[in-house]
Design a protein around this motif. Structure first.
Motif, short mmCIF file in Angstrom:
data_model
loop_
_atom_site.label_atom_id
_atom_site.label_comp_id
_atom_site.label_asym_id
_atom_site.label_seq_id
_atom_site.Cartn_x
_atom_site.Cartn_y
_atom_site.Cartn_z
N ALA A 22 11.86 -1.64 2.10
CA ALA A 22 10.42 -1.42 2.17
C ALA A 22 9.63 -2.54 1.50
CB ALA A 22 10.06 -0.07 1.55
N VAL A 23 10.11 -2.99 0.34
CA VAL A 23 9.39 -4.06 -0.37
C VAL A 23 9.37 -5.34 0.47
CG1 VAL A 23 9.52 -5.62 -2.35
CG2 VAL A 23 9.74 -3.17 -2.69
N ASP A 24 10.50 -5.68 1.06
CA ASP A 24 10.55 -6.91 1.85
C ASP A 24 9.69 -6.79 3.11
OD1 ASP A 24 11.60 -9.57 2.24
OD2 ASP A 24 12.80 -8.74 3.86
N LEU A 25 9.75 -5.64 3.77
CA LEU A 25 8.92 -5.44 4.96
C LEU A 25 7.44 -5.61 4.62
CD1 LEU A 25 10.64 -2.41 6.75
CD2 LEU A 25 10.18 -4.64 7.77
N ALA A 26 7.01 -4.97 3.54
CA ALA A 26 5.59 -5.04 3.16
C ALA A 26 5.19 -6.48 2.81
CB ALA A 26 5.33 -4.11 1.98
N ALA A 27 6.03 -7.17 2.04
CA ALA A 27 5.69 -8.53 1.63
C ALA A 27 5.55 -9.46 2.82
CB ALA A 27 6.76 -9.06 0.66
N MET A 28 6.48 -9.35 3.77
CA MET A 28 6.44 -10.25 4.92
C MET A 28 5.35 -9.87 5.92
SD MET A 28 8.67 -12.62 4.37
CE MET A 28 8.12 -12.48 2.65
N PHE A 29 5.11 -8.57 6.10
CA PHE A 29 4.08 -8.17 7.05
C PHE A 29 2.70 -8.65 6.59
CE2 PHE A 29 0.77 -5.08 8.24
CZ PHE A 29 0.79 -5.27 9.61
N PHE A 30 2.40 -8.47 5.33
CA PHE A 30 1.06 -8.81 4.85
C PHE A 30 0.90 -10.29 4.49
CE2 PHE A 30 1.07 -4.19 3.77
CZ PHE A 30 -0.02 -3.83 4.54
N ALA A 31 1.98 -10.96 4.12
CA ALA A 31 1.81 -12.29 3.52
C ALA A 31 2.79 -13.30 4.09
CB ALA A 31 1.96 -12.19 2.00
N PHE A 32 2.90 -13.35 5.41
CA PHE A 32 3.72 -14.38 6.05
C PHE A 32 2.82 -15.20 6.98
CE2 PHE A 32 6.81 -16.09 9.11
CZ PHE A 32 7.75 -16.61 8.24
N PRO A 33 2.18 -16.25 6.45
CA PRO A 33 1.17 -16.99 7.22
C PRO A 33 1.69 -18.21 7.96
CG PRO A 33 1.09 -17.70 4.95
CD PRO A 33 2.24 -16.69 5.06
N ASN A 34 3.02 -18.41 8.02
CA ASN A 34 3.56 -19.67 8.55
C ASN A 34 3.07 -19.99 9.96
OD1 ASN A 34 5.03 -19.14 6.22
ND2 ASN A 34 6.85 -20.18 7.00
N THR A 35 2.87 -18.95 10.77
CA THR A 35 2.51 -19.19 12.16
C THR A 35 1.12 -19.83 12.30
OG1 THR A 35 2.48 -18.14 14.33
CG2 THR A 35 1.45 -16.93 12.54
#
Length: 445
Positions: A233-246
């Motif tokens: 859950a922690v990893d899903l939340a972190a990447m969903f909200f804060a993965f701006p690479n695209t």
């Protein structure tokens, strides 16, 4: 002085203990290097063909379904067949897809739709491969060396990810997309040759064929373990909200720093690399849940700062700090997974793990692209970072056992350690580990 230095340098015990670990480490370095090259070229080519942040972000939507379906199936497959064959076959398939990108880039007018088709194919093959690959590490590395192995694996990835984007940015800028894809094809060809040298990794004699029932059994096990749920859950939340690479190409435009695009992709890997080179202390950590939480929260804070600042050098520094936080969290997750999951469920749980750390970035690409089109690029970045920090805090309140996990007292960790030692004693594959073995200062095996 030497003893102080050795306490922070990476623990090389897994490298010394296992030939297959060494092969996979080198193979992964080659793959990550070539894959990072394509990671830059593909979204940049979509940007040049469409000029739309939403079109670039749509890569995440295209990749999501294949990743979910084949990731779950790949987990069941890893428990039922020789994991070496799965890794070898999927690596060859990834090389063929890179070849398609190369051929499309050679056209006078490259087509858009093959880029999405290849992205979906890469996602499917990665979903099949990662459970076999991740579960193989749990088999060939002793229990007490799992954190050290995770640090070395992450260091390997960062070495490729730092050099790959930096070189790819220059190659694309000065030579075009086709040479970048050619480097990817060559990298996968070398990777296949290395995979052929791996030892066979057959399943247990009583292993069941891949089935929905088997996948459901793995899901029930994961659901019954709050610590595992917390890592997912922690990893899903972190990447969903804060993965701006695209949306980095658009952020570079807004900061008037097109020259820094490759550096933006590489900055996070630089931060992770620095942490990896000083990761010896992590081999002595017992509370790996704290690594997961603090790393994810640090990632969110750094991403928020990257979106807030308007100076490119401060942005790059923030992205480097974010990379260090992401690696710290990844070390904690990998160690918990490999220390607690029983061997007979390792492939299926690895399939769920693939979803936890891959679905988040795919959805995060869609979120970032949509938010950038609605609120602007920088606002999409900093708001996502703040949402990441808030979600990690809420998950800690909902799943407190993640914070209290201790590898020396957790029942699943102790059971996994005992099972690995029993198996090693019966087969003679490695000597039973002694108490205290494997510290970063001694390198005992």
């Amino acid at each position: 002085m030497f003893s102080k230095l050795s306490a922070v340098l990476p623990d090389l015990a897994p490298w010394r203990a296992s030939r297959d670990f060494r092969l996979l480490w080198v193979q992964g370095l080659v793959t990550y290097f070539s894959g990072a090259t394509a990671m830059i070229a593909l979204p940049l080519q979509i940007k040049e063909l469409t000029g739309s942040p939403l079109a670039v972000g749509a890569m995440g939507a295209v990749e999501l379904v294949p990743l979910v379906v084949f990731g779950l199936y790949g987990g069941a497959l890893a428990d039922a067949v020789d994991r070496r064959k799965v890794i070898l076959g999927t690596e060859a398939g990834l090389g063929l897809l890179a070849l398609l990108l190369f051929l499309n880039a050679l056209l006078p007018e490259p087509m858009l739709w093959p880029l999405y088709v290849v992205a979906a194919g890469v996602s499917a093959l990665a979903g099949l491969q990662r459970p076999a690959l991740d579960s193989l590490f749990a088999r060939i590395v002793p229990h007490e060396h799992q954190t050290a192995a995770a640090a070395l694996n992450s260091l390997r990835w960062q070495l490729g990810a730092v050099a790959g984007p930096a070189i790819a940015g220059l190659v694309v800028a000065y030579a075009g997309h086709a040479p970048a894809y050619a480097l990817t094809v060559a990298g996968f060809a070398l990777s296949v040759l290395l995979c052929r040298r791996l030892s066979p990794a057959p399943p247990a004699h009583d292993a069941e064929k891949p089935s929905l029932r088997g996948i459901a059994e793995g899901a029930r096990y994961a659901w019954s373990r709050p610590v595992l749920l917390g890592t997912y859950a922690v990893d899903l939340a972190a990447m969903f909200f804060a993965f701006p690479n695209t949306i980095f190409p658009f952020l570079a435009d807004e900061l008037d720093a097109d020259w820094a695009l490759g550096l933006m992709y590489a900055a996070g890997s630089v931060g992770s690399l620095v942490l990896g080179l000083t990761s010896g202390w992590t081999s002595r950590v017992r509370r790996h849940g704290l690594l997961v939480v603090f790393g994810a929260a640090g990632w969110g804070v750094a991403i928020a700062a990257a979106g807030w600042f308007g100076n490119i050098w401060l942005v790059l520094l923030c992205l480097a700090c974010a990379g260090a936080g992401d690696m710290l969290s990844g070390l904690g997750r990998s160690t918990i997974w490999n220390q607690t999951v029983p061997e007979e469920l390792r492939g299926r749980l690895a399939g769920i793990e693939v979803l936890s750390y891959s679905v988040g970035p795919q959805l995060g690409q869609v979120r970032a692209g949509a938010m950038a089109g609605w609120t602007g690029t920088r606002a999409a970045v900093w708001s996502g970072g703040l949402a990441c920090v808030a979600s990690v805090g809420l998950l800690c309140l909902a799943l407190p056992k993640l914070l209290t996990y201790d590898s020396e007292t957790d029942e699943d960790s102790l059971a996994r350690r005992a099972a690995q030692r029993d198996a090693a004693t019966r087969t003679g594959a490695m000597p039973p580990a002694q108490d205290g073995a494997g510290s970063g200062t001694t390198g005992a095996v």
